[in-house]
Write a protein that holds these residues in place. Structure first.
Motif, PDB file in Angstrom:
ATOM      1  N   VAL A   1       0.928  -1.180  -0.135  1.00 31.33           N
ATOM      2  CA  VAL A   1       0.122  -0.026  -0.047  1.00 31.33           C
ATOM      3  C   VAL A   1       0.928   1.092   0.264  1.00 31.33           C
ATOM      4  CG1 VAL A   1      -1.804   1.273   1.181  1.00 31.33           C
ATOM      5  CG2 VAL A   1      -1.749  -1.279   1.395  1.00 31.33           C
ATOM      6  N   SER A   2       0.513   2.138  -1.033  1.00 28.82           N
ATOM      7  CA  SER A   2       1.199   3.473  -0.908  1.00 28.82           C
ATOM      8  C   SER A   2       0.172   4.586  -0.955  1.00 28.82           C
ATOM      9  CB  SER A   2       2.192   3.585  -2.067  1.00 28.82           C
ATOM     10  OG  SER A   2       1.825   3.605  -3.283  1.00 28.82           O
ATOM     11  N   GLY A   3       0.602   5.880  -0.944  1.00 29.28           N
ATOM     12  CA  GLY A   3      -0.235   6.892  -0.863  1.00 29.28           C
ATOM     13  C   GLY A   3      -0.348   7.388   0.795  1.00 29.28           C
TER      14      GLY A   3
ATOM     15  N   ILE B   1      -2.518   1.926  -4.817  1.00 26.79           N
ATOM     16  CA  ILE B   1      -2.252   2.965  -4.638  1.00 26.79           C
ATOM     17  C   ILE B   1      -3.273   3.658  -4.162  1.00 26.79           C
ATOM     18  CG2 ILE B   1      -1.275   5.077  -5.738  1.00 26.79           C
ATOM     19  CD1 ILE B   1      -0.405   3.053  -7.959  1.00 26.79           C
TER      20      ILE B   1
ATOM     21  N   PRO C   1       2.528   3.194   5.164  1.00 28.21           N
ATOM     22  CA  PRO C   1       2.867   2.550   3.731  1.00 28.21           C
ATOM     23  C   PRO C   1       3.754   1.417   3.722  1.00 28.21           C
ATOM     24  CG  PRO C   1       3.096   4.774   3.881  1.00 28.21           C
ATOM     25  CD  PRO C   1       3.331   4.547   5.128  1.00 28.21           C
TER      26      PRO C   1
END
Lengths: 166, 436
Positions: free
Chosen positions: B251-253, B326, B258
């Motif tokens: 998971v990024s954002g 994302i 993250p």
């Protein structure tokens, strides 16, 4: 210009470069197959690939300079123009964009006085955008030379490149 | 970041340490490494290995999810002379994807053991690791690991005293996202411009230098020796749904934590975002997410309870892709988000076919106009037309342009009111696209 005179304009690749290229040639079926490796080897020694280097590589690989240039210009990390001592590859893909890479790019441009694609007058840095660097959990990120800088902030940029003209 | 949870089987990350220090050969062997290779070589035939892989239901982890055993079954297994090749696709460049870097940097021997058994199964005699230029550390670790394996007799002539031989090389690339497409990767490895090739012929029959070739993603190959050592039933039992194994999810954002975690295949989206990524960062709400990289369709809050596996996410109208999500938050502009992706895909088009070379910059221009307050009401129809024509498989030479259309088409579906606010209000209502 005679053929001999033309040939004299093409610099000879160094023994070191030739040895590295020939080591790659040893495990492929034909010489032109190592085109990208050869370009990278010469670039590692000279910083970039000049027209003269390109011709010398093409001759060694038994291919035309035009065909080799077609390969060289396809790849964004083969430099056909001089670059600074260190290339700054700033990620501007989605996860870094969310975390403000556009602002960081403006900051670096102001600090170093260069836009994307430009080199500082003292030849220290070239600034280029790059595809997602695969460190999205640490966004925003950039590579300076071979060093990855994670969780970038304006403060970190100040430490790296000085205050600049803010 | 803790990757290992007590009582749960995490084959891919069992050697990943908290500080991400690489696992060397001695440490790898001490933790059972190369046991899969030893247990198979001279005891299992290539056909035995292929059957185990088929039974395991391992699917390609590079994004397409194609069954690995079936892919390999098309490689000719007669005794005709000439090379056969195995290529590891370590050209990780899908926007928002950061899983293979972890596997490469933390446990290079796991990949090499997986590759040796994969190459043995298809009887390849030469293997390449095609790694993106920017992964300097991983490339160096792999070169050292290959040298260590040669000394130990795991690579080279007559591996572990058998009549099977394999040489392995690391090829560091020179950039360009399109190199991750398997036929473009083969073109690049041959020293050419990385234009994808028409299929058929498929690489299994005519790949690198016209010889039978298999290209698989890092994470896929890392699974292989675990499956051969521990069996298809074990692998099937790891998944929570019909899909087998574990998966590297990320998971990024704007989430609190993250990261990237190995979890059972089919772990619910909500669990990944809320438990592992710690939920949204303070002051931000979740609006949507791309499930697996920049070329997957948006899903939204109504999809949080879906299982992250290929079929479930596919049925919801997206793709699990690389499994690294994302997150779109409520303060980030969906139009700016899609514009960033479209500019990326336009830049990375190989230029070979017209819909991609000319169509993607056109889409990016329309999105830039809307974002910058220069949009016209008819731009919405233009975008819809582009999605229809450029997004249709068969209209383009490869999957890059249809992939580029996936975030756009789903943004038009789920965030249409945002586009209209831009058109009616003279530009982006978010502060600096929300990224300030």
């Amino acid at each position: 210009m005679s053929e001999r005179e033309t040939a004299s304009l093409i610099p000879v690749l160094s023994a070191q470069e030739l040895a590295a290229i020939d080591a790659e040639i040893a495990h492929v079926p034909y010489r032109a197959a190592v085109a990208i490796d050869a370009l990278k080897i010469v670039q590692a020694h000279r910083g970039w690939v000049s027209d003269e280097s390109l011709q010398a590589i093409a001759r060694h690989l038994e291919m035309s300079a035009e065909e080799l240039d077609g390969v060289a210009t396809f790849y964004n990390l083969i430099y056909r123009r001089p670059v600074g001592e260190q290339v700054i590859l700033l990620c501007n893909s989605i996860s870094c964009w969310i975390k403000g890479c556009d602002r960081l790019q403006a900051k670096i441009s102001s600090q170093l006085g260069i836009a994307l694609g430009e080199t500082t007058p003292d030849n220290r840095y070239t600034l280029l955008p790059v595809t997602c660097l695969g460190a999205c959990d640490k966004a925003p990120v950039m590579l300076v030379g071979e060093e990855l800088h994670e969780d970038l902030t304006e403060q970190a940029l100040n430490r790296l490149f000085g205050e600049g003209e803010t | 970041m803790s990757l290992e949870l007590p009582g749960q089987d995490r084959p891919l990350t069992r050697n990943v340490r908290e500080d991400r220090r690489p696992t060397d050969l001695a440490a790898y062997e001490a933790n059972g490494g190369y046991r899969g290779l030893r247990s198979a070589m001279g005891k299992l035939s290539p056909a035995d290995c292929l059957q185990i892989l088929k039974d395991s239901n391992l699917r390609g982890r590079g994004g397409a999810g194609f069954p690995t055993g079936m892919k390999w079954s098309f490689v000719p297994m007669d005794d005709s002379p000439g090379h056969k090749y195995l290529i590891c696709n370590a050209d990780e460049m899908e926007p928002g994807t950061f899983k293979d870097r972890l596997l490469l940097e933390c446990d290079p021997h796991q990949l090499i053991e997986g590759m040796i058994l994969s190459a043995y199964t298809i009887q390849a005699d030469v293997a390449y690791i095609f790694i993106r230029a920017e992964y300097h550390k991983a490339a160096q670790l792999l070169r050292e690991a290959i040298a260590a394996c040669k000394e130990k007799g795991y690579l080279g002539d007559n591996i572990l005293g058998t009549d099977y031989s394999l040489e392995m090389h690391v090829h560091a690339s020179a950039g360009r996202y399109i190199c991750g497409e398997e036929t473009a990767l083969i073109s690049s490895l041959e020293g050419k411009r990385a234009n994808p090739r028409a299929k058929p012929p498929f690489p299994q029959v005519s790949g690198l230098w016209g010889r039978p070739t298999i290209v698989n993603n890092v994470e896929t190959l890392c699974n292989v020796h675990h499956i051969i050592e521990r069996g298809a039933d074990w692998f099937q039992s790891l998944g929570l749904t019909g899909d087998a194994g574990t998966k590297m999810y990320g998971v990024s954002g704007r989430v609190k934590n993250p990261g990237c975690w190995e979890l059972p295949m089919g772990t619910p989206v909500r669990e990944i975002i809320e438990e592992y990524a710690g939920g949204m960062a303070d002051g931000y709400q979740l609006r949507g997410f791309l499930p697996g990289g920049g070329s997957t369709d948006f899903l939204t809050t109504q999809h949080l309870d879906l299982a992250m596996d290929y079929d479930t996410i596919g049925k919801a109208g997206s793709r699990m892709g690389t499994g690294t999500m994302i997150i779109l938050d409520d303060k980030t502009c969906p139009v700016g988000f899609v514009k960033n992706l479209m500019e990326f895909f336009a830049r990375e088009s190989c230029g070979f076919c017209t819909p991609c070379r000319d169509g993607l910059p056109w889409s990016a221009q329309v999105l830039d106009d809307i974002e910058g307050g220069r949009g016209l009401p008819e731009d919405m129809d233009t975008l819809a037309r582009q999605v229809t024509y450029i997004g249709a498989m068969g209209n383009t030479h490869c999957a890059l342009a249809p992939g580029a259309m996936e975030p756009l088409q789903s943004a038009l579906k789920y965030f249409r009111e945002d586009f209209e606010r831009h058109l009616n209000g003279g530009g982006c209502p978010y502060c600096d696209g929300g990224t300030a």
